[in-house]
Design a protein around this motif. Structure first.
Motif, PDB file in Angstrom:
ATOM      1  N   ALA A  40       0.808  -1.220   0.000  1.00  0.00           N
ATOM      2  CA  ALA A  40       0.000   0.000   0.000  1.00  0.00           C
ATOM      3  C   ALA A  40       0.842   1.271   0.000  1.00  0.00           C
ATOM      4  CB  ALA A  40      -0.931   0.006   1.208  1.00  0.00           C
ATOM      5  N   GLY A  41       2.156   1.116   0.103  1.00  0.00           N
ATOM      6  CA  GLY A  41       3.021   2.285   0.108  1.00  0.00           C
ATOM      7  C   GLY A  41       3.590   2.540   1.495  1.00  0.00           C
ATOM      8  N   HIS A  42       4.320   3.630   1.612  1.00  0.00           N
ATOM      9  CA  HIS A  42       4.945   3.957   2.888  1.00  0.00           C
ATOM     10  C   HIS A  42       5.084   5.465   3.052  1.00  0.00           C
ATOM     11  CE1 HIS A  42       8.349   3.723   0.047  1.00  0.00           C
ATOM     12  NE2 HIS A  42       8.875   4.690   0.783  1.00  0.00           N
ATOM     13  N   LEU A  43       5.254   5.875   4.286  1.00  0.00           N
ATOM     14  CA  LEU A  43       5.552   7.267   4.605  1.00  0.00           C
ATOM     15  C   LEU A  43       7.056   7.432   4.640  1.00  0.00           C
ATOM     16  CD1 LEU A  43       3.110   7.797   7.606  1.00  0.00           C
ATOM     17  CD2 LEU A  43       2.773   8.504   5.232  1.00  0.00           C
ATOM     18  N   ARG A  44       7.512   8.626   4.318  1.00  0.00           N
ATOM     19  CA  ARG A  44       8.931   8.952   4.404  1.00  0.00           C
ATOM     20  C   ARG A  44       9.071  10.058   5.441  1.00  0.00           C
ATOM     21  NH1 ARG A  44      11.880   7.484  -0.322  1.00  0.00           N
ATOM     22  NH2 ARG A  44      13.153   9.350  -0.133  1.00  0.00           N
ATOM     23  N   LEU A  45       9.775   9.762   6.530  1.00  0.00           N
ATOM     24  CA  LEU A  45       9.950  10.720   7.617  1.00  0.00           C
ATOM     25  C   LEU A  45      11.427  11.008   7.840  1.00  0.00           C
ATOM     26  CD1 LEU A  45       7.556   9.095  10.261  1.00  0.00           C
ATOM     27  CD2 LEU A  45       7.043  11.011   8.761  1.00  0.00           C
ATOM     28  N   SER A  46      11.719  12.252   8.203  1.00  0.00           N
ATOM     29  CA  SER A  46      13.087  12.544   8.626  1.00  0.00           C
ATOM     30  C   SER A  46      13.338  11.807   9.936  1.00  0.00           C
ATOM     31  CB  SER A  46      13.277  14.052   8.827  1.00  0.00           C
ATOM     32  OG  SER A  46      12.547  14.490   9.963  1.00  0.00           O
ATOM     33  N   ARG A  47      14.585  11.609  10.257  1.00  0.00           N
ATOM     34  CA  ARG A  47      14.901  10.941  11.520  1.00  0.00           C
ATOM     35  C   ARG A  47      14.389  11.755  12.704  1.00  0.00           C
ATOM     36  NH1 ARG A  47      17.681   8.761   7.827  1.00  0.00           N
ATOM     37  NH2 ARG A  47      18.779   6.793   8.001  1.00  0.00           N
ATOM     38  N   GLU A  48      14.444  13.066  12.595  1.00  0.00           N
ATOM     39  CA  GLU A  48      13.939  13.935  13.659  1.00  0.00           C
ATOM     40  C   GLU A  48      12.433  13.778  13.828  1.00  0.00           C
ATOM     41  OE1 GLU A  48      15.820  15.051  11.055  1.00  0.00           O
ATOM     42  OE2 GLU A  48      17.731  15.255  12.118  1.00  0.00           O
ATOM     43  N   ALA A  49      11.706  13.701  12.720  1.00  0.00           N
ATOM     44  CA  ALA A  49      10.250  13.528  12.786  1.00  0.00           C
ATOM     45  C   ALA A  49       9.888  12.167  13.371  1.00  0.00           C
ATOM     46  CB  ALA A  49       9.619  13.693  11.400  1.00  0.00           C
ATOM     47  N   LEU A  50      10.645  11.125  13.013  1.00  0.00           N
ATOM     48  CA  LEU A  50      10.383   9.796  13.557  1.00  0.00           C
ATOM     49  C   LEU A  50      10.658   9.770  15.057  1.00  0.00           C
ATOM     50  CD1 LEU A  50       9.556   6.872  12.973  1.00  0.00           C
ATOM     51  CD2 LEU A  50      11.972   6.376  12.579  1.00  0.00           C
ATOM     52  N   ALA A  51      11.751  10.387  15.502  1.00  0.00           N
ATOM     53  CA  ALA A  51      12.057  10.455  16.934  1.00  0.00           C
ATOM     54  C   ALA A  51      10.957  11.198  17.677  1.00  0.00           C
ATOM     55  CB  ALA A  51      13.409  11.133  17.150  1.00  0.00           C
ATOM     56  N   SER A  52      10.439  12.266  17.092  1.00  0.00           N
ATOM     57  CA  SER A  52       9.343  13.023  17.703  1.00  0.00           C
ATOM     58  C   SER A  52       8.082  12.168  17.810  1.00  0.00           C
ATOM     59  CB  SER A  52       9.062  14.281  16.877  1.00  0.00           C
ATOM     60  OG  SER A  52       7.994  15.003  17.422  1.00  0.00           O
ATOM     61  N   LEU A  53       7.798  11.393  16.774  1.00  0.00           N
ATOM     62  CA  LEU A  53       6.646  10.489  16.786  1.00  0.00           C
ATOM     63  C   LEU A  53       6.786   9.467  17.913  1.00  0.00           C
ATOM     64  CD1 LEU A  53       4.038   9.295  15.508  1.00  0.00           C
ATOM     65  CD2 LEU A  53       5.543   7.953  14.022  1.00  0.00           C
ATOM     66  N   PHE A  54       7.970   8.871  18.043  1.00  0.00           N
ATOM     67  CA  PHE A  54       8.194   7.888  19.120  1.00  0.00           C
ATOM     68  C   PHE A  54       8.028   8.522  20.490  1.00  0.00           C
ATOM     69  CE2 PHE A  54      11.109   5.072  16.330  1.00  0.00           C
ATOM     70  CZ  PHE A  54       9.997   4.425  15.804  1.00  0.00           C
ATOM     71  N   GLU A  56       6.114  11.013  21.201  1.00  0.00           N
ATOM     72  CA  GLU A  56       4.688  11.317  21.344  1.00  0.00           C
ATOM     73  C   GLU A  56       3.857  10.094  21.703  1.00  0.00           C
ATOM     74  OE1 GLU A  56       1.869  14.152  21.617  1.00  0.00           O
ATOM     75  OE2 GLU A  56       3.925  14.610  21.049  1.00  0.00           O
ATOM     76  N   VAL A  57       4.111   8.960  21.058  1.00  0.00           N
ATOM     77  CA  VAL A  57       3.291   7.771  21.300  1.00  0.00           C
ATOM     78  C   VAL A  57       3.785   6.953  22.483  1.00  0.00           C
ATOM     79  CG1 VAL A  57       2.513   7.598  18.914  1.00  0.00           C
ATOM     80  CG2 VAL A  57       4.516   6.322  19.630  1.00  0.00           C
ATOM     81  N   GLY A  58       5.020   7.157  22.885  1.00  0.00           N
ATOM     82  CA  GLY A  58       5.541   6.438  24.050  1.00  0.00           C
ATOM     83  C   GLY A  58       5.936   5.016  23.730  1.00  0.00           C
ATOM     84  N   PRO A  59       6.396   4.301  24.761  1.00  0.00           N
ATOM     85  CA  PRO A  59       6.844   2.922  24.538  1.00  0.00           C
ATOM     86  C   PRO A  59       5.669   2.000  24.212  1.00  0.00           C
ATOM     87  CG  PRO A  59       6.867   3.443  26.863  1.00  0.00           C
ATOM     88  CD  PRO A  59       6.525   4.715  26.132  1.00  0.00           C
ATOM     89  N   GLY A  60       5.964   0.990  23.473  1.00  0.00           N
ATOM     90  CA  GLY A  60       4.937   0.003  23.123  1.00  0.00           C
ATOM     91  C   GLY A  60       4.657  -0.938  24.281  1.00  0.00           C
ATOM     92  N   PRO A  61       3.758  -1.868  24.068  1.00  0.00           N
ATOM     93  CA  PRO A  61       3.435  -2.825  25.120  1.00  0.00           C
ATOM     94  C   PRO A  61       4.624  -3.727  25.444  1.00  0.00           C
ATOM     95  CG  PRO A  61       2.337  -3.430  23.067  1.00  0.00           C
ATOM     96  CD  PRO A  61       3.015  -2.108  22.848  1.00  0.00           C
ATOM     97  N   GLY A  62       4.660  -4.170  26.645  1.00  0.00           N
ATOM     98  CA  GLY A  62       5.715  -5.107  27.030  1.00  0.00           C
ATOM     99  C   GLY A  62       6.760  -4.430  27.742  1.00  0.00           C
TER     100      GLY A  62
END
Length: 62
Positions: A40-54, A56-62
């Motif tokens: 279906a395709g993919h998003l292209r994010l800068s490393r800074e944007a990806l770090a900001s996303l992480f 924002e959403v916090g750690p995953g389960p586990g």
């Protein structure tokens, strides 16, 4: 001819998990896609944007 990216899913993701994403190093940016529908395709994010996303959403389960 460009080299195909290597997509990686989190080790914590099992085959029965339904909400997984995959990441790939695309040189200047990072690709992020739905592991259930990679065609279906993919998003292209800068490393800074990806770090900001992480952050924002916090750690995953586990």
């Amino acid at each position: 001819m460009s080299e195909r990216p290597t997509w990686r899913k989190a080790k914590a993701s099992g085959p029965e998990e339904g909400a997984c994403v995959e990441l790939a190093d695309l040189a200047a940016v990072v690709g992020i896609r739905d592991s259930k529908d990679p065609g279906a395709g993919h998003l292209r994010l800068s490393r800074e944007a990806l770090a900001s996303l992480f952050r924002e959403v916090g750690p995953g389960p586990g």
